[in-house]
Design an enzyme around this catalytic site. Sequence first.
Site, PDB file in Angstrom:
ATOM      1  N   ARG A  16       0.807  -1.232   0.000  1.00 32.70           N
ATOM      2  CA  ARG A  16       0.000   0.000   0.000  1.00 32.70           C
ATOM      3  C   ARG A  16       0.836   1.276   0.000  1.00 32.70           C
ATOM      4  O   ARG A  16       0.316   2.363  -0.149  1.00 32.70           O
ATOM      5  CB  ARG A  16      -0.957  -0.026   1.209  1.00 32.70           C
ATOM      6  CG  ARG A  16      -2.078  -1.017   1.047  1.00 32.70           C
ATOM      7  CD  ARG A  16      -2.775  -1.314   2.365  1.00 32.70           C
ATOM      8  NE  ARG A  16      -1.987  -2.212   3.211  1.00 32.70           N
ATOM      9  CZ  ARG A  16      -2.338  -2.571   4.443  1.00 32.70           C
ATOM     10  NH1 ARG A  16      -3.443  -2.091   4.981  1.00 32.70           N
ATOM     11  NH2 ARG A  16      -1.597  -3.396   5.134  1.00 32.70           N
ATOM     12  N   LYS A  23       9.032  -0.835   2.670  1.00 38.44           N
ATOM     13  CA  LYS A  23       8.337   0.060   3.605  1.00 38.44           C
ATOM     14  C   LYS A  23       9.197   0.492   4.787  1.00 38.44           C
ATOM     15  O   LYS A  23       9.253   1.680   5.122  1.00 38.44           O
ATOM     16  CB  LYS A  23       7.061  -0.631   4.112  1.00 38.44           C
ATOM     17  CG  LYS A  23       6.330   0.182   5.147  1.00 38.44           C
ATOM     18  CD  LYS A  23       4.894  -0.256   5.310  1.00 38.44           C
ATOM     19  CE  LYS A  23       4.753  -1.467   6.168  1.00 38.44           C
ATOM     20  NZ  LYS A  23       3.336  -1.798   6.392  1.00 38.44           N
ATOM     21  N   GLY A 140      -6.454  -6.866  14.462  1.00 40.47           N
ATOM     22  CA  GLY A 140      -6.921  -8.079  15.127  1.00 40.47           C
ATOM     23  C   GLY A 140      -7.582  -7.708  16.445  1.00 40.47           C
ATOM     24  O   GLY A 140      -7.098  -6.841  17.158  1.00 40.47           O
ATOM     25  N   ASN A 170      -5.073  -5.842  18.891  1.00 39.68           N
ATOM     26  CA  ASN A 170      -3.708  -6.355  19.005  1.00 39.68           C
ATOM     27  C   ASN A 170      -2.758  -5.361  18.351  1.00 39.68           C
ATOM     28  O   ASN A 170      -2.909  -5.032  17.177  1.00 39.68           O
ATOM     29  CB  ASN A 170      -3.663  -7.707  18.274  1.00 39.68           C
ATOM     30  CG  ASN A 170      -2.253  -8.221  18.091  1.00 39.68           C
ATOM     31  OD1 ASN A 170      -1.359  -7.876  18.857  1.00 39.68           O
ATOM     32  ND2 ASN A 170      -2.073  -9.054  17.075  1.00 39.68           N
ATOM     33  N   ARG A 333      27.723  25.853   2.147  1.00 42.71           N
ATOM     34  CA  ARG A 333      27.738  24.488   1.599  1.00 42.71           C
ATOM     35  C   ARG A 333      28.795  23.612   2.265  1.00 42.71           C
ATOM     36  O   ARG A 333      29.626  24.105   3.008  1.00 42.71           O
ATOM     37  CB  ARG A 333      27.931  24.576   0.090  1.00 42.71           C
ATOM     38  CG  ARG A 333      26.720  25.217  -0.593  1.00 42.71           C
ATOM     39  CD  ARG A 333      27.031  25.589  -2.025  1.00 42.71           C
ATOM     40  NE  ARG A 333      27.650  24.492  -2.735  1.00 42.71           N
ATOM     41  CZ  ARG A 333      28.343  24.638  -3.878  1.00 42.71           C
ATOM     42  NH1 ARG A 333      28.510  25.835  -4.405  1.00 42.71           N
ATOM     43  NH2 ARG A 333      28.866  23.588  -4.467  1.00 42.71           N
ATOM     44  N   ASN A 386      37.222  30.085  -8.586  1.00 43.20           N
ATOM     45  CA  ASN A 386      37.925  28.863  -8.180  1.00 43.20           C
ATOM     46  C   ASN A 386      37.939  27.794  -9.257  1.00 43.20           C
ATOM     47  O   ASN A 386      38.594  26.784  -9.108  1.00 43.20           O
ATOM     48  CB  ASN A 386      37.307  28.305  -6.893  1.00 43.20           C
ATOM     49  CG  ASN A 386      35.853  27.932  -7.075  1.00 43.20           C
ATOM     50  OD1 ASN A 386      35.137  28.537  -7.879  1.00 43.20           O
ATOM     51  ND2 ASN A 386      35.397  26.944  -6.332  1.00 43.20           N
ATOM     52  N   SER A 405      35.624  46.079  -2.664  1.00 44.01           N
ATOM     53  CA  SER A 405      34.364  45.595  -3.243  1.00 44.01           C
ATOM     54  C   SER A 405      34.521  45.206  -4.711  1.00 44.01           C
ATOM     55  O   SER A 405      35.351  45.758  -5.426  1.00 44.01           O
ATOM     56  CB  SER A 405      33.308  46.695  -3.146  1.00 44.01           C
ATOM     57  OG  SER A 405      33.003  46.900  -1.789  1.00 44.01           O
ATOM     58  N   ARG A 440      43.047  46.857 -12.357  1.00 42.84           N
ATOM     59  CA  ARG A 440      41.871  47.275 -13.118  1.00 42.84           C
ATOM     60  C   ARG A 440      42.299  48.385 -14.047  1.00 42.84           C
ATOM     61  O   ARG A 440      43.377  48.968 -13.886  1.00 42.84           O
ATOM     62  CB  ARG A 440      40.783  47.781 -12.166  1.00 42.84           C
ATOM     63  CG  ARG A 440      41.225  49.010 -11.412  1.00 42.84           C
ATOM     64  CD  ARG A 440      40.205  49.463 -10.393  1.00 42.84           C
ATOM     65  NE  ARG A 440      40.637  50.718  -9.811  1.00 42.84           N
ATOM     66  CZ  ARG A 440      40.498  51.037  -8.522  1.00 42.84           C
ATOM     67  NH1 ARG A 440      39.950  50.183  -7.685  1.00 42.84           N
ATOM     68  NH2 ARG A 440      40.904  52.210  -8.102  1.00 42.84           N
TER      69      ARG A 440
HETATM   70  C1  UD1 Z   1      -1.019  -7.794  12.247  1.00 42.72           C
HETATM   71  C2  UD1 Z   1      -1.733  -8.713  13.221  1.00 42.72           C
HETATM   72  C3  UD1 Z   1      -2.969  -7.995  13.781  1.00 42.72           C
HETATM   73  C4  UD1 Z   1      -2.554  -6.707  14.440  1.00 42.72           C
HETATM   74  C5  UD1 Z   1      -1.727  -5.831  13.465  1.00 42.72           C
HETATM   75  C6  UD1 Z   1      -1.135  -4.668  14.198  1.00 42.72           C
HETATM   76  C7  UD1 Z   1      -1.403 -10.991  12.445  1.00 42.72           C
HETATM   77  C8  UD1 Z   1      -1.987 -12.152  11.746  1.00 42.72           C
HETATM   78  N1  UD1 Z   1      -2.144  -9.917  12.535  1.00 42.72           N
HETATM   79  O1  UD1 Z   1      -1.907  -7.525  11.156  1.00 42.72           O
HETATM   80  O2  UD1 Z   1      -3.614  -8.825  14.745  1.00 42.72           O
HETATM   81  O3  UD1 Z   1      -3.706  -5.993  14.866  1.00 42.72           O
HETATM   82  O4  UD1 Z   1      -0.623  -6.578  12.911  1.00 42.72           O
HETATM   83  O5  UD1 Z   1      -0.503  -3.776  13.318  1.00 42.72           O
HETATM   84  O6  UD1 Z   1      -0.276 -11.088  12.913  1.00 42.72           O
HETATM   85  N2  UD1 Z   1       5.258  -9.583   7.976  1.00 42.72           N
HETATM   86  C9  UD1 Z   1       6.311 -10.410   7.672  1.00 42.72           C
HETATM   87  N3  UD1 Z   1       6.069 -11.554   6.986  1.00 42.72           N
HETATM   88  C10 UD1 Z   1       4.820 -11.921   6.615  1.00 42.72           C
HETATM   89  C11 UD1 Z   1       3.745 -11.060   6.935  1.00 42.72           C
HETATM   90  C12 UD1 Z   1       3.999  -9.891   7.623  1.00 42.72           C
HETATM   91  O7  UD1 Z   1       7.472 -10.107   7.994  1.00 42.72           O
HETATM   92  O8  UD1 Z   1       4.690 -12.992   5.999  1.00 42.72           O
HETATM   93  C13 UD1 Z   1       5.556  -8.330   8.704  1.00 42.72           C
HETATM   94  C14 UD1 Z   1       5.191  -7.083   7.933  1.00 42.72           C
HETATM   95  O9  UD1 Z   1       6.297  -6.610   7.176  1.00 42.72           O
HETATM   96  C15 UD1 Z   1       4.797  -6.097   9.028  1.00 42.72           C
HETATM   97  C16 UD1 Z   1       4.282  -7.009  10.147  1.00 42.72           C
HETATM   98  O10 UD1 Z   1       4.756  -8.304   9.862  1.00 42.72           O
HETATM   99  O11 UD1 Z   1       5.908  -5.368   9.493  1.00 42.72           O
HETATM  100  C17 UD1 Z   1       2.764  -7.007  10.229  1.00 42.72           C
HETATM  101  O12 UD1 Z   1       2.251  -7.500   9.022  1.00 42.72           O
HETATM  102  P1  UD1 Z   1       0.946  -6.912   8.366  1.00 42.72           P
HETATM  103  O13 UD1 Z   1       0.680  -7.643   7.112  1.00 42.72           O
HETATM  104  O14 UD1 Z   1       1.036  -5.434   8.301  1.00 42.72           O
HETATM  105  O15 UD1 Z   1      -0.114  -7.401   9.441  1.00 42.72           O
HETATM  106  P2  UD1 Z   1      -1.507  -6.762   9.767  1.00 42.72           P
HETATM  107  O16 UD1 Z   1      -2.487  -7.216   8.754  1.00 42.72           O
HETATM  108  O17 UD1 Z   1      -1.334  -5.310   9.986  1.00 42.72           O
HETATM  109 CA    CA Z   2       0.426  -3.554   9.584  1.00 41.63          CA
END
Ligand code: UD1
Ligand code: CA
Length: 453
Positions: A16, A23, A140, A170, A333, A386, A405, A440
Amino acid sequence: MVKQGAIILAAGKGTRMNSKLPKVLHKINGLPMADHVIRALAKCHLDQTVMVVGHEGELVQEVFGDRVDYAVQREQLGTGHAIMCALPILRHDIDVIMVVCGDTPLLTGNSLLKMLQSFYNSDASCMVLTAKLPNPTGYGRIIRGEEEQVVAIIEEKDASVTEKRVSEINTGTYCFKVADLKEALEHLNNENAAGEYYLTDTISYLCKRGKVVAGQLLQDYHEILGVNNRVQMAQAVEILRRRKCEELMLKGVTIVDPNRVYIEQDVEVDIDTIIEPNVQLKGKTKIGKDCFIGADTELIDSTVGEDCQIKKSVLWETEVCDHVNIGPFAYLRPGSVIEATAKIGDFVEIKNSHIGVGSKVPHLSYIGDATVGEKVNIGCGTITCNYDGKKKHPTVIQDGAFIGSNSNLVAPVEVGHNAFVAAGSTVTKNVPDNALAVARGRQYLKEDWVKEK
Ligand code: UD1
Ligand code: CA
């Protein structure tokens, strides 16, 4: 002694964001997003931090270097799968692990430390950091049992209408006993709406096994803002910007209008310095006490001593000593050093030059690759020539010299101690100490020329 570690989840693509940059490398107040997370974790004195990388993982590793260890998750099959990928990298002696997301840059070290301490004070297998949100959509939901213990986390996609009404969410931040986490991961499946291995499913597993899962509510829900797109990124910048201004103001810095200054994370400002609106202080900029930083000034990786006045100017990789006066409209600079009590005035550009104690460049000058001694006066409109089209050459102006000047100093060239260059000169040869250089055309007059014309 219990050994403790952390796993930072940062393998996601950040779809996104619509960006070629992963990101977690997008900058928030001058630091890559995940850098804020690494710094917050540093407050917890961990024995190891593992970052799970995937999308553009090499680039992420290049940026954070050896500050963390890395695990690679080739396919992003979910947050639970990401942890499974991290386990082989995790040191065997680690008993307690924190899990944080790389995209929550506002989470403070204090909140993480508080959670870790509550975790040790409980008999829980897992502690989830939760928050109550005015609008919980997308997160979540925390499902609590009769004794307030957390029994499950239900993802938005899988939630029933009643579950969606729960406002406690969460944050994606947890503490786990490593042994229990390992066992729960072995029983994880991807039978859910997203077809992913959810880390959140470990919670219901642990509960069913009779283990305790605790939920710790975060005081300020703003801390858990996850950055998924550039609108949320701007919101995060705004919150960090405000925090930084408040930190400085409480320390004794006057910020005339904190809604209209931009001060990056690592900037330092000493007490009784006044910062006017629309000032931007970036990178490793450091400002001493009792300075006045006037409106519209931008300082990038520059240091400023005490009691300096800087008005409407841009300073970039420049060192300014005490009691210096700069601007308005000066451009300094990289590689410039301005010694104490010097003055750099309006419409002056200085590049890679040393300006000595008490020297003045008051108006309309270009000084590049020059070494200017003490108490030198550089007249209005002076230019160091320069560049010969191929190479840059140095100019040296010794102590006490006076440059009239509108002079051009064609480099390489040296003007000696206390020497004098007449206004309008184009100096191509060295001027000895105490000499006068006039370079000059001589003025000649035709009396009554206008009348006779
Ligand atoms: C997740 C939580 C959700 C919580 C939210 C908080 C799960 C299933 N859900 O959802 O409960 O409310 O975070 O922000 O955990 N990532 C990986 N590998 C993967 C998937 C994700 O490294 O396979 C990393 C992403 O880069 C990110 C983080 O995990 O930094 C969270 O992943 P994201 O897909 O944003 O989870 P949410 O849907 O936000
Ligand atoms: Ca997230």
